[in-house]
Design a protein around this motif. Structure first.
Motif, PDB file in Angstrom:
ATOM      1  N   SER A  52       0.830  -1.210   0.000  1.00  0.00           N
ATOM      2  CA  SER A  52       0.000   0.000   0.000  1.00  0.00           C
ATOM      3  C   SER A  52       0.861   1.256   0.000  1.00  0.00           C
ATOM      4  O   SER A  52       0.525   2.258  -0.642  1.00  0.00           O
ATOM      5  N   GLU A  56      -2.292   7.403   7.046  1.00  0.00           N
ATOM      6  CA  GLU A  56      -3.607   6.789   6.842  1.00  0.00           C
ATOM      7  C   GLU A  56      -3.485   5.269   6.682  1.00  0.00           C
ATOM      8  O   GLU A  56      -4.308   4.511   7.203  1.00  0.00           O
ATOM      9  N   GLU A  72      -5.112   2.487   9.269  1.00  0.00           N
ATOM     10  CA  GLU A  72      -6.008   1.461   8.736  1.00  0.00           C
ATOM     11  C   GLU A  72      -5.497   0.065   9.061  1.00  0.00           C
ATOM     12  O   GLU A  72      -6.268  -0.842   9.396  1.00  0.00           O
ATOM     13  N   ARG A  73      -4.194  -0.140   8.982  1.00  0.00           N
ATOM     14  CA  ARG A  73      -3.625  -1.448   9.319  1.00  0.00           C
ATOM     15  C   ARG A  73      -3.834  -1.753  10.802  1.00  0.00           C
ATOM     16  O   ARG A  73      -4.108  -2.915  11.168  1.00  0.00           O
ATOM     17  N   ARG A 117      -6.349  -0.861  12.621  1.00  0.00           N
ATOM     18  CA  ARG A 117      -7.747  -1.262  12.777  1.00  0.00           C
ATOM     19  C   ARG A 117      -7.983  -2.653  12.212  1.00  0.00           C
ATOM     20  O   ARG A 117      -8.741  -3.454  12.779  1.00  0.00           O
ATOM     21  N   GLU A 118      -7.342  -2.979  11.083  1.00  0.00           N
ATOM     22  CA  GLU A 118      -7.470  -4.317  10.509  1.00  0.00           C
ATOM     23  C   GLU A 118      -7.014  -5.383  11.497  1.00  0.00           C
ATOM     24  O   GLU A 118      -7.568  -6.490  11.533  1.00  0.00           O
TER      25      GLU A 118
END
Length: 428
Positions: free
Chosen positions: A69, A117, A121-122, A124-125
């Motif tokens: 990413s 960002e 996000e990672r 939260r994953e």
């Protein structure tokens, strides 16, 4: 209805969700820990300018599921061009394009906010509890726990403070206030859409491909980085500064001050500063690498800028914070839930000398670039060795923070355990 059984996992509370804090959260979650990540901002926005990561951290990003990413939005520059203040080329450094062959992994350059960002996000994953708008000012170093402004107390097995140069957690660790010191320098920095330069005959040729360009002169050095296939442009200029940082260090810049500083410089570099928008004057706060990163209780540790702020010339500030997070996670995993003091003190033992030496590179690098010229004539009077590239920090790219724990754990933890035992005997 019976109450849910207590969570058997080691619980880590991390204060500060910057790149270092997020890295620690990701690494801890991947080790199977329960992680609570707190930050005082109510919402994250893709703010900031460019940031670079050497191969020492991109190898970690690959293991953590971040790299693909990040690479998708990173600069495709294959080389860095170093120029004298008048625009003449001093050297072309091809480390960016050759890093995978030299160090095993590419480096990354991209927008700090966009990378952040991806990190969040990672988190939260991986099941990290991310709580925003939570300002932490009070810690209990013995439980350990943190107190939110609402009055809520969050008790954990370990607390990590990655809350920057104005860290409240650092005060808890040290037992006294350690105010940041102004380095005597500041950075003018800006990041904007490159569309404003598309029709500019001076700057437009630089937008044909992603590139990193460096200009050096007496008491000044500056970078211009073109990203995202020529769609974005980032500019920074390090300069001497005598401001008082006690009231803050992030101010809108005065364009006339910048243009006065680069008067007579390469017209391309000057034109960038004549037109680029959203310029910030960022005072560079500094302190020598602290020799204490862990509270006396052994249950709270600091990482990143809270312990060792880096100057931008090191190009390692973000990378070293990431390495801190990786080291903490692996040390906690090796020590186990009942041995947090052993884990955090071993983290310090493994990291301290490495970080202390790395931090000094930023100072020596800046001083080298700023003192090559006669101050009056601007003529370069000292020879610059660029045989190993333009950065003195490239040797840090070979480091592997997780491997350092694997190789150093037995010796370092044994020494820490013996020291903790001696301290216990003294207290008893």
């Amino acid at each position: 209805m019976s109450a849910a059984p207590p969570d058997p996992r080691l619980h880590v509370v991390i204060v500060g969700a910057g790149l270092g804090g997020c890295s620690c959260a990701i690494a801890c979650a991947l080790q199977g820990m329960r992680v609570t990540l707190l930050d005082q901002v109510p919402h994250f926005f893709p703010l900031g300018d460019s940031v670079g990561f050497g191969s020492n951290t991109t190898k970690l990003f690959k293991r953590w599921g971040l790299y693909d990413s990040m690479w998708a939005i990173s600069s495709r520059a294959e080389e860095s061009v170093m120029r004298d203040w008048d625009g003449s080329v001093i050297t072309v450094d091809r480390t960016l394009g050759e890093a995978e062959k030299k160090y095993g992994h590419k480096g990354l350059i991209g927008h700090r906010g966009n990378y952040h960002e991806i990190f969040v996000e990672r988190c939260r994953e991986l099941g990290v509890e991310v709580r925003l708008g939570e300002r932490i000012e009070v810690y209990d170093v013995e439980k350990p726990s943190v107190f939110l402004q609402s009055g809520e107390e969050i008790v954990a097995d370990a607390v990590v403070a990655g809350d920057g140069v104005k860290s409240t957690g650092r005060t808890q660790v040290l037992g006294f206030e350690d105010a940041p010191i102004h380095s005597g320098y500041a950075v003018w920095r800006a990041y904007s859409d490159a569309a404003m330069f598309r029709d500019d005959p001076l700057v437009a040729p630089m937008l044909e491909k992603d590139t990193t360009q460096l200009w050096i002169g007496p008491d000044l050095h500056g970078f211009v980085t073109v990203l995202r296939d020529g769609k974005e442009i980032n500019a920074v200029l390090t300069h001497k500064d005598v401001a008082d940082v006690s009231e803050g260090w992030n101010f809108p810049a005065k364009r006339e001050d910048i243009l006065k500083a680069v008067e007579g410089w390469d017209p391309v570099f000057v034109r960038v500063w004549e037109k680029i928008e959203n310029i910030i004057d960022w005072k560079l706060v500094y302190r020598p690498c602290l020799d204490k990163w862990v509270s006396d209780s052994g249950l709270i540790a600091i990482l990143g800028d809270a312990a060792h702020p880096f100057l931008p010339t090191s190009t390692q500030g973000a990378s070293q914070a990431v390495e801190d997070g990786a080291t903490i996670a692996l040390c906690l995993a090796k020590a186990g839930k009942g041995n947090v003091p052993l884990a955090l003190n071993t983290y310090f033992a493994i990291r301290y000398e490495h970080v202390k030496a790395a931090q000094k590179v930023g100072i020596s690098q800046r001083d080298k670039w700023h003192n090559l010229h006669d101050k009056e004539s601007k003529v370069m009077t000292k020879e610059l060795d660029t045989s190993k590239g333009i950065l003195d920090s490239y040797h840090l790219w070979v480091h592997d923070a997780e491997q350092a724990v694997e190789e150093g754990w037995d010796k370092a933890s044994a020494e820490v355990k013996a020291n903790l035992h001696r301290q216990g005997e003294v207290k008893a």
